[in-house]
Write a protein that holds these residues in place. Structure first.
Motif, mmCIF file in Angstrom:
data_model
loop_
_atom_site.group_PDB
_atom_site.id
_atom_site.type_symbol
_atom_site.label_atom_id
_atom_site.label_comp_id
_atom_site.label_asym_id
_atom_site.label_seq_id
_atom_site.Cartn_x
_atom_site.Cartn_y
_atom_site.Cartn_z
ATOM 1 N N GLN A 8 -8.544 -6.259 -4.315
ATOM 2 C CA GLN A 8 -7.879 -5.007 -3.967
ATOM 3 C C GLN A 8 -6.766 -4.697 -4.970
ATOM 4 O O GLN A 8 -6.646 -3.571 -5.463
ATOM 5 C CB GLN A 8 -7.307 -5.102 -2.559
ATOM 6 C CG GLN A 8 -8.341 -5.105 -1.450
ATOM 7 C CD GLN A 8 -8.762 -3.702 -1.058
ATOM 8 O OE1 GLN A 8 -7.933 -2.822 -0.862
ATOM 9 N NE2 GLN A 8 -10.059 -3.476 -0.952
ATOM 10 N N PRO B 135 4.156 -3.361 -5.956
ATOM 11 C CA PRO B 135 3.353 -3.674 -4.760
ATOM 12 C C PRO B 135 2.996 -5.165 -4.743
ATOM 13 O O PRO B 135 2.542 -5.712 -5.749
ATOM 14 C CB PRO B 135 2.092 -2.811 -4.944
ATOM 15 C CG PRO B 135 2.439 -1.823 -6.013
ATOM 16 C CD PRO B 135 3.441 -2.485 -6.895
ATOM 17 N N PRO C 204 -1.079 -5.982 -2.086
ATOM 18 C CA PRO C 204 -1.409 -4.694 -1.457
ATOM 19 C C PRO C 204 -2.886 -4.570 -1.100
ATOM 20 O O PRO C 204 -3.757 -5.140 -1.757
ATOM 21 C CB PRO C 204 -1.062 -3.686 -2.562
ATOM 22 C CG PRO C 204 -1.379 -4.418 -3.828
ATOM 23 C CD PRO C 204 -0.996 -5.860 -3.558
ATOM 24 N N VAL C 205 -3.166 -3.811 -0.062
ATOM 25 C CA VAL C 205 -4.495 -3.254 0.191
ATOM 26 C C VAL C 205 -4.486 -1.845 -0.394
ATOM 27 O O VAL C 205 -3.488 -1.141 -0.300
ATOM 28 C CB VAL C 205 -4.797 -3.190 1.698
ATOM 29 C CG1 VAL C 205 -6.084 -2.432 1.972
ATOM 30 C CG2 VAL C 205 -4.881 -4.590 2.279
ATOM 31 N N VAL C 206 -5.578 -1.433 -1.034
ATOM 32 C CA VAL C 206 -5.628 -0.079 -1.593
ATOM 33 C C VAL C 206 -6.833 0.722 -1.106
ATOM 34 O O VAL C 206 -6.870 1.939 -1.236
ATOM 35 C CB VAL C 206 -5.601 -0.093 -3.139
ATOM 36 C CG1 VAL C 206 -4.251 -0.591 -3.632
ATOM 37 C CG2 VAL C 206 -6.727 -0.925 -3.720
ATOM 38 N N THR C 207 -7.823 0.054 -0.545
ATOM 39 C CA THR C 207 -8.959 0.736 0.084
ATOM 40 C C THR C 207 -9.174 0.119 1.464
ATOM 41 O O THR C 207 -10.020 -0.757 1.643
ATOM 42 C CB THR C 207 -10.249 0.614 -0.761
ATOM 43 O OG1 THR C 207 -10.549 -0.772 -0.976
ATOM 44 C CG2 THR C 207 -10.086 1.304 -2.103
ATOM 45 N N PRO C 208 -8.403 0.548 2.474
ATOM 46 C CA PRO C 208 -8.488 -0.082 3.792
ATOM 47 C C PRO C 208 -9.889 -0.056 4.386
ATOM 48 O O PRO C 208 -10.288 -0.999 5.075
ATOM 49 C CB PRO C 208 -7.520 0.752 4.640
ATOM 50 C CG PRO C 208 -6.585 1.366 3.670
ATOM 51 C CD PRO C 208 -7.384 1.610 2.433
ATOM 52 N N SER D 276 -4.990 6.940 -0.081
ATOM 53 C CA SER D 276 -5.131 5.805 -0.988
ATOM 54 C C SER D 276 -4.419 6.077 -2.308
ATOM 55 O O SER D 276 -4.591 7.149 -2.901
ATOM 56 C CB SER D 276 -6.605 5.511 -1.265
ATOM 57 O OG SER D 276 -6.730 4.538 -2.302
ATOM 58 N N TYR E 80 0.837 -1.201 0.000
ATOM 59 C CA TYR E 80 0.000 0.000 0.000
ATOM 60 C C TYR E 80 0.873 1.253 0.000
ATOM 61 O O TYR E 80 0.663 2.186 -0.792
ATOM 62 C CB TYR E 80 -0.880 -0.043 1.248
ATOM 63 C CG TYR E 80 -1.902 1.069 1.398
ATOM 64 C CD1 TYR E 80 -2.830 1.327 0.404
ATOM 65 C CD2 TYR E 80 -1.956 1.826 2.570
ATOM 66 C CE1 TYR E 80 -3.793 2.324 0.562
ATOM 67 C CE2 TYR E 80 -2.907 2.817 2.737
ATOM 68 C CZ TYR E 80 -3.825 3.057 1.728
ATOM 69 O OH TYR E 80 -4.767 4.049 1.884
ATOM 70 N N THR E 81 1.893 1.243 0.856
ATOM 71 C CA THR E 81 2.794 2.394 0.971
ATOM 72 C C THR E 81 3.599 2.588 -0.312
ATOM 73 O O THR E 81 3.767 3.717 -0.782
ATOM 74 C CB THR E 81 3.731 2.213 2.169
ATOM 75 O OG1 THR E 81 2.961 1.943 3.349
ATOM 76 C CG2 THR E 81 4.572 3.451 2.400
ATOM 77 N N ALA F 204 -5.651 -9.281 2.222
ATOM 78 C CA ALA F 204 -5.669 -8.278 1.149
ATOM 79 C C ALA F 204 -6.204 -8.997 -0.087
ATOM 80 O O ALA F 204 -5.428 -9.437 -0.933
ATOM 81 C CB ALA F 204 -4.281 -7.713 0.896
#
Length: 413
Positions: free
Chosen positions: A370, A299, A302-306, A342, A282-283, A366
Motif C-alpha cells: 500500500q 505518512p 498508510p493505507v491508500v486503497t481501503p 484516496s 491515509y488522512t 496496511a
C-alpha cells in the motif's frame, strides 16, 4: 477559558537550529536498522539480514491476529447497515446513488471540488490539559476545541451528519513552548488509537518537543471525545453509515484539519509538518493533496486503497461482499467511489523533496505494498522501511532519526 476568532495573522518566522540538531531519540526499544527503499522500491526478501527476516516474519504473524480483531469490530459496525440495505429497498437505492455520487466526484480529480476549504476561521476554546499531559510533555499543554464548520459533501446525508453533535466538535491537544510560536509537528492518530497519552509516548513526541518543536495531536471524526454517545468503541462512526459514511468522515477529517491550520496560522505558526499513522497516514497523504500550507508530510504505515486492503480483512471483507451484492454494486463501481477519498486520485501539492513515506515490512493491516503504491504516485519520493509490523515498530529509533534528518531543513533552516 480563552477564545479567539477572526482573520489570519501574518506569518512569524521561528528558528531553533541549535536544539533541533539532535537526531538521537532516547527511547528504550530495539534499534534494528531499516533503510530507505531503492529506485526499484522495497527490498526483496533475499536482501534482508537474518535478523531482519526473523523480525519481519514474527511480526507479520502477530499482525494477523490484530487484523482479525480489528476487522471483527469493523464488521460489527457495518452489520446494521448491511442488514438494513437487505431488508429495505430504499436503503439499497441510497447506497447505489451514493456510490455514483462519490464516483463522479472522484472522476473529476479536483481537490477543490472534492474538499472545499473552510469559509471562516474556527472559534477556538482552550484550557490547560491534565497534569499527566504536562508531565509527559515537560511543558505547558492545552486541550483545544471548536465547532466544526463541515457540511456533508453529499446533500442527501447532510441532515443526518448535522445530528452527530459530539462528532461535530473538533478536539486537539497543543503542546506549546512559552516563548512564542515554534515550528509545529502535527500528528494524526490511527483507527481506534486516539488517546493523546498513547500517541505522545508511541511517537516520542516529548523528544520532538525538547528538540524545539511545538506539537499538535489532532482527533479524527468519531474518535475520542468526538465519538457519539453509546458508541461501543472509539472510531465506530467511521463505518456505521456505509460507503457514504466513510467518505463523509474522510471529507470531514480533511476539512476540520484545515481549520486547525487556520488556528495555527492565526497564532503565528509559519512552519507545519504533518505525520500520521495508519488511518492517520491515509488522512495526512490526502491532506497533502488538498492544502499547500504543509511544509512536509510523513505518512506512516498508510493505507491508500481501503477497498483493496479490505480484501484480506476477515470477517469485514465478507460483509463488504454481502453489502455489494445486496446493493448490486460491483467491484469496479466500489473502487470508483472509494477513489474520491484516496490520495492516489490527486496530485500532491507538497514538493517531492518534502514527502517521506514510512512502512513496516511485516505489516499485515496496511501491507507495505500500500505504501509502495503511494510512493510510485508521489514520484518515488523518500521512502523508508523498518522490519516490524503495524503497531510493533521494531527499530523505531532508526526511523525517528530518519524523520529528524528529513524535517530539519524545512522546519529549522
Amino acid at each position: 477559558m480563552n477564545e479567539w476568532a477572526g482573520g489570519l495573522a501574518s506569518r512569524v518566522s521561528s528558528s531553533q537550529p541549535d536544539v533541533a540538531a539532535n537526531v538521537d531519540p532516547p527511547i528504550p526499544v530495539p534499534d534494528v536498522a531499516g533503510a530507505d527503499a531503492t529506485r526499484g522500491g522495497l527490498p526483496r526478501r533475499v536482501d534482508l539480514t537474518m535478523q531482519q527476516k526473523l523480525i519481519v516474519d514474527s511480526s507479520a504473524i502477530a499482525d494477523l491476529g490484530l487484523r482479525t480483531a480489528i476487522a471483527s469490530l469493523v464488521g460489527a459496525a457495518m452489520l446494521p447497515r448491511v442488514a438494513s440495505a437487505a431488508l429495505r429497498p430504499r436503503d439499497t437505492r441510497a447506497e447505489r446513488d451514493a456510490a455514483s455520487f462519490y464516483a463522479e466526484l472522484g472522476a473529476a480529480k479536483d481537490p477543490e471540488l472534492s474538499f472545499p476549504a473552510p469559509t471562516e476561521p474556527p472559534r477556538v476554546a482552550s484550557r490547560p490539559a491534565n497534569p499527566i499531559a504536562e508531565w509527559t510533555a515537560h511543558g505547558p499543554v492545552h486541550n483545544i476545541r471548536f465547532r466544526s464548520s463541515f457540511e456533508a459533501i453529499n446533500p442527501t446525508v447532510r441532515e443526518k451528519r448535522r445530528g452527530y453533535e459530539r462528532n461535530n466538535v473538533v478536539h486537539a491537544q497543543h503542546w506549546q513552548h512559552g516563548d512564542g510560536p515554534r515550528p509545529t509537528l502535527c500528528l494524526i492518530h490511527g483507527f481506534m488509537g486516539s488517546a493523546y497519552l498513547f500517541n505522545g509516548l508511541f511517537f516520542s513526541l516529548p523528544w520532538f518537543y525538547r528538540s524545539g518543536y511545538d506539537v499538535l495531536l489532532y482527533t479524527l471524526p468519531f474518535h475520542g471525545r468526538r465519538a457519539e454517545r453509546f458508541s461501543p468503541y472509539s472510531g465506530y462512526g467511521y463505518f456505521a453509515d456505509g460507503m457514504s459514511g466513510f467518505a463523509e468522515s474522510m471529507a470531514q477529517a480533511v476539512h476540520d484539519f484545515r481549520s486547525v491550520l487556520d488556528y495555527l496560522e492565526h497564532t503565528g505558526v509559519d512552519r507545519i509538518a504533518l505525520t500520521g499513522m495508519s488511518l492517520g497516514g491515509y488522512t495526512s497523504a490526502l491532506i497533502a493533496a488538498v492544502d499547500d500550507r504543509i511544509q512536509a508530510v510523513i505518512p506512516n504505515v498508510p493505507v491508500v486503497t481501503p477497498d483493496a486492503a479490505f480484501d484480506d480483512w476477515f470477517p469485514a471483507n465478507l460483509l463488504v461482499k454481502v453489502g455489494n451484492r445486496v446493493t448490486g454494486t460491483n467491484r469496479e463501481e466500489s473502487a470508483a467511489a472509494s477513489a474520491y477519498h484516496s490520495p492516489l486520485n490527486y496530485a500532491p501539492l507538497i514538493p517531492k523533496d518534502r514527502r517521506l513515506i514510512i512502512t513496516g515490512l511485516g505489516d499485515r493491516l496496511a501491507p507495505p505494498e500500500q505504501a509502495e503504491l503511494l510512493w510510485r504516485h508521489w514520484d518515488r519520493c523518500a521512502f523508508h522501511w523498518f522490519p516490524g509490523n503495524h503497531v510493533l515498530h521494531v527499530s523505531q529509533p532508526d526511523y525517528l532519526r530518519r524523520m529528524t534528518r528529513f524535517l530539519r531543513p524545512f522546519m529549522f533552516s
